[in-house]
Design a protein around this motif. Structure first.
Motif, short mmCIF file in Angstrom:
data_model
loop_
_atom_site.label_atom_id
_atom_site.label_comp_id
_atom_site.label_asym_id
_atom_site.label_seq_id
_atom_site.Cartn_x
_atom_site.Cartn_y
_atom_site.Cartn_z
N GLY B 137 0.82 -1.21 0.00
CA GLY B 137 0.00 0.00 0.00
C GLY B 137 0.85 1.25 0.00
N GLY B 138 0.36 2.31 0.65
CA GLY B 138 1.04 3.60 0.63
C GLY B 138 2.12 3.71 1.69
N VAL B 139 2.91 4.80 1.54
CA VAL B 139 3.97 5.07 2.51
C VAL B 139 3.46 6.00 3.61
N TYR B 140 2.57 6.90 3.25
CA TYR B 140 1.94 7.85 4.19
C TYR B 140 2.99 8.63 4.99
N GLU B 141 4.01 9.09 4.31
CA GLU B 141 5.06 9.97 4.85
C GLU B 141 5.97 9.31 5.86
N ASP B 142 5.68 8.09 6.25
CA ASP B 142 6.54 7.42 7.24
C ASP B 142 6.53 5.92 6.91
N LYS B 143 7.53 5.51 6.15
CA LYS B 143 7.52 4.14 5.65
C LYS B 143 7.62 3.11 6.77
N ASP B 144 8.44 3.40 7.75
CA ASP B 144 8.61 2.43 8.84
C ASP B 144 7.29 2.25 9.61
N ALA B 145 6.61 3.38 9.86
CA ALA B 145 5.33 3.30 10.58
C ALA B 145 4.30 2.55 9.75
N SER B 146 4.32 2.79 8.44
CA SER B 146 3.37 2.10 7.56
C SER B 146 3.64 0.60 7.54
N LYS B 147 4.91 0.25 7.48
CA LYS B 147 5.27 -1.17 7.50
C LYS B 147 4.81 -1.82 8.81
N ALA B 148 4.99 -1.08 9.91
CA ALA B 148 4.60 -1.63 11.22
C ALA B 148 3.10 -1.85 11.29
N ARG B 149 2.34 -0.87 10.77
CA ARG B 149 0.88 -1.03 10.76
C ARG B 149 0.49 -2.22 9.90
N PHE B 150 1.14 -2.32 8.76
CA PHE B 150 0.84 -3.42 7.83
C PHE B 150 1.07 -4.77 8.51
N LEU B 151 2.22 -4.92 9.16
CA LEU B 151 2.53 -6.19 9.82
C LEU B 151 1.56 -6.48 10.96
N ARG B 152 1.26 -5.43 11.72
CA ARG B 152 0.35 -5.62 12.86
C ARG B 152 -1.02 -6.11 12.38
N ARG B 153 -1.51 -5.50 11.31
CA ARG B 153 -2.84 -5.90 10.80
C ARG B 153 -2.79 -7.26 10.12
N LEU B 154 -1.68 -7.57 9.50
CA LEU B 154 -1.54 -8.91 8.93
C LEU B 154 -1.63 -9.97 10.02
N GLU B 155 -0.91 -9.70 11.12
CA GLU B 155 -0.88 -10.68 12.21
C GLU B 155 -2.25 -10.82 12.87
N ALA B 156 -3.04 -9.76 12.79
CA ALA B 156 -4.37 -9.80 13.43
C ALA B 156 -5.41 -10.49 12.54
N LEU B 157 -5.05 -10.77 11.31
CA LEU B 157 -6.03 -11.43 10.43
C LEU B 157 -6.31 -12.85 10.91
N PRO B 158 -7.54 -13.30 10.75
CA PRO B 158 -7.81 -14.70 11.09
C PRO B 158 -7.05 -15.64 10.16
N GLU B 159 -6.85 -16.84 10.61
CA GLU B 159 -6.06 -17.82 9.85
C GLU B 159 -6.64 -18.04 8.46
N VAL B 160 -7.97 -18.03 8.35
CA VAL B 160 -8.63 -18.29 7.07
C VAL B 160 -8.14 -17.32 5.99
N ALA B 161 -7.88 -16.07 6.37
CA ALA B 161 -7.41 -15.07 5.40
C ALA B 161 -5.89 -15.11 5.28
N HIS B 162 -5.21 -15.24 6.37
CA HIS B 162 -3.74 -15.18 6.37
C HIS B 162 -3.14 -16.23 5.45
N ARG B 163 -3.70 -17.43 5.47
CA ARG B 163 -3.08 -18.51 4.70
C ARG B 163 -3.33 -18.39 3.20
N ARG B 164 -4.20 -17.49 2.78
CA ARG B 164 -4.45 -17.30 1.34
C ARG B 164 -3.58 -16.18 0.76
N LEU B 165 -2.93 -15.40 1.60
CA LEU B 165 -2.28 -14.18 1.11
C LEU B 165 -0.90 -14.44 0.51
#
Lengths: 263, 305
Positions: B137-165
């Motif tokens: 997705g986007g960088v939103y002026e702070d790439k490290d923060a965006s990456k952290a949000r991305f990882l956090r939300r990935l980890e919060a996904l249920p298994e049913v979605a995570h294993r398809r990505l």
């Protein structure tokens, strides 16, 4: 220069942007009663047409009906589709020989009358006609409902599929003001293919070009060592065979580029 | 190797990719699935064994999960048909399906969409190679923060979605190296997009190394998938607006066969990955490339399913 993208060139399907509709046969009163009162229609999966998806079903009545026979008068929106064995569709016939066979069940909204019946004047036997709602609402005869992909589009697909190094809407070096539906450069000259009579009509393409009289084109092509194949109609395999023979007669396809770009 | 394409069909333009009726007209997933059945019949006829389904397959209703529940039999039927025809089906998240955004509502919408598509694929009985491809997705002026949000939300996904990505590199913000690092932390495979890689590779990673890393990120038993396209090269313009040169991030109508052959021969072992062509001519580009391979690289063509 006018840029023409692939969507402009290929997005010429006559039904593009229209609403898919499927004309289906009703040949007995029991089935028609189910459509009218229970709002569903069924097609055995093994007999489903290649284009079974539709937003609307329209109903062609067979000779089993007195008043409506051999015409389409009613249509209904498709609300949803199910895949079910026949015994679940018609529970009071559990011993039917096809009880286990899978059917598409179209669940329908309310029936609506067409503004005018669409008769089949030639009384042709109808099973399925994939068409569009827009055509249904304006057709004067069932024969107007069939939508054919243009010969030009089918030929372009087949040329690609068979690996011809053809170019669509292309010119030829040395003949700058003429354009052809397809050109295939060969080891000795090449083959130009034109589809006449309506296949390119209305595309606003040739009209913009300086006119070459057919005789001029033929002699100019001959001078350049090219042949021109002209088809008014014909099946794609037949036309492909003629193109292949002509390409072979010119020494086979040439792989290095030798075409003027587009127009 | 399977070679496929996304979405719209040019070879038979009347085929619809989804039920595009507006909500007052009650679009339904089952109608989309019947359109998909028609597409599968066409793909089988044309011997095309890889296809990216429309992201609009599930109509925009307030209760998509209910439609999935209602359509279990049709989903199973269409999934079984894809299996019988050996057609690998995948999906690609929409541009707004982003898990890196600071906008919580947008992220939640993306999360719900990924879960919905995963449940749809499960209900179709699709195997593990039916992946949903996602950009960071986007960088939103702070790439490290965006990456952290991305990882956090990935980890919060249920298994049913995570294993398809599967994660894909892009051509402006997240390079292959970025995406590979994120995917490794999230335990996800990487889809290498060849054209994006050529356009955005600030780490100067060699292509062969990127391919090696991408292939190695896939679990055993699941064939990796890559995206391939040639850059558009022609001058563009309009009668009154002037002309302008191409941008190398744009996809060409067809695939340059020589480029494709060089890529396959230098980077891939036989049958090592499926190739999704992101060419504007869609199925026509696939048909043309397959014919080109037979002419210019018959050994490679023999390995195309």
């Amino acid at each position: 220069m006018e840029h023409r993208g692939i969507h402009d060139i290929l997005g010429t399907d006559p039904s593009a942007g229209e609403t898919p509709a499927l004309v289906v046969l009703v040949n007995n009163l029991a089935d028609w009663r189910r459509v009218q009162e229970e709002h569903w229609y069924r097609i055995p999966l093994r007999r489903a047409p290649r284009l079974a998806g539709a937003a609307y079903l329209a109903f062609y009545h067979s000779g089993a009906f007195e008043e409506e026979r051999w015409s389409i008068r009613w249509y209904a929106p498709v609300r949803s589709v199910q895949v079910l064995p026949r015994h679940m569709l018609i529970p009071d016939e559990p011993a039917h020989p096809r009880a286990q066979e899978l059917y598409l069940r179209y669940d329908l909204g309310p029936l609506e009358a067409l503004p005018a019946p669409v008769p089949s004047r030639r009384l042709r036997r109808v099973t399925f006609i994939p068409t569009t709602l827009e055509r249904l609402l304006s057709a004067g005869d069932v024969s107007q409902l069939w939508i054919k992909q243009s010969l030009r589009e089918r030929l372009w697909v087949e040329l690609n599929r068979q690996g011809f190094h053809a170019e669509m809407d292309a010119g030829i070096e040395g003949l700058p003001d003429a354009a052809f539906d397809f050109v295939v450069p060969c080891e000795h000259g090449g083959v130009a293919v034109d589809l006449e009579q309506g296949e390119t009509a209305g595309r606003g393409y040739r009209e913009a070009l300086p006119a070459y009289a057919p005789a001029d084109i033929a002699s100019e092509l001959q001078r350049l060592g090219w042949s021109r194949l002209c088809f008014e109609r014909g099946s794609v395999p037949t036309i492909m065979q003629r193109i292949r023979e002509a390409v072979d007669a010119h020494g086979g396809m040439r792989l290095r580029p030798a075409l003027t770009a587009g127009r | 190797m399977r070679i496929g394409f996304p979405g719209r069909i040019f070879g038979r333009p009347r085929l619809k990719t989804h039920d595009g009726r507006r909500p007052p007209l009650q679009p339904h997933l089952s109608v989309s699935l019947l359109y998909l059945r028609d597409i599968l019949e066409y793909l089988h006829q044309q011997d095309i064994r890889l296809y990216r389904m429309s992201p609009y397959l599930v109509p925009p209703t307030s209760a998509p999960e209910e439609q999935i529940a209602e359509c279990q039999a049709v989903l199973a039927f269409v999934g079984e048909l894809a299996g019988r025809y050996r057609i690998r089906l995948t999906m690609h998240a929409l541009a707004y399906t982003t898990l890196s955004t600071p906008d919580e509502q947008l992220a939640e919408r993306g999360r719900r969409e990924l879960i919905c598509w995963s449940r749809l694929m499960d209900a179709m009985g699709l195997p593990a190679d039916a992946v949903i491809v996602l950009h960071v997705g986007g960088v939103y002026e702070d790439k490290d923060a965006s990456k952290a949000r991305f990882l956090r939300r990935l980890e919060a996904l249920p298994e049913v979605a995570h294993r398809r990505l599967a994660l894909e590199n892009d051509d402006a913000s997240y390079s292959f190296a970025d995406v590979h690092q994120l995917a490794a932390r999230a335990g996800l495979p990487v889809v290498l997009d060849y054209l994006h890689f050529l356009n955005h590779n600030p780490e100067d990673l060699p292509l062969t190394e990127a391919v090696h890393l991408a292939l190695a990120s896939w679990p055993a038993g699941v064939r990796p998938k890559m995206h391939f396209s040639s850059p558009r090269t022609e001058l563009k313009g309009a009668a009154l607006a002037g002309a302008w040169p191409p941008q190398w991030t744009e996809h060409a109508d067809f695939v340059n066969p020589f480029e494709f052959i060089r890529f396959c021969e230098s980077c891939l072992a036989v049958g090592e990955a499926d190739m999704m062509l992101e060419a504007r001519a869609r199925d026509l580009a696939v048909l043309r490339l397959k014919a080109d391979l037979q002419r210019f690289a018959p050994a490679l063509a023999r390995n195309v399913e």
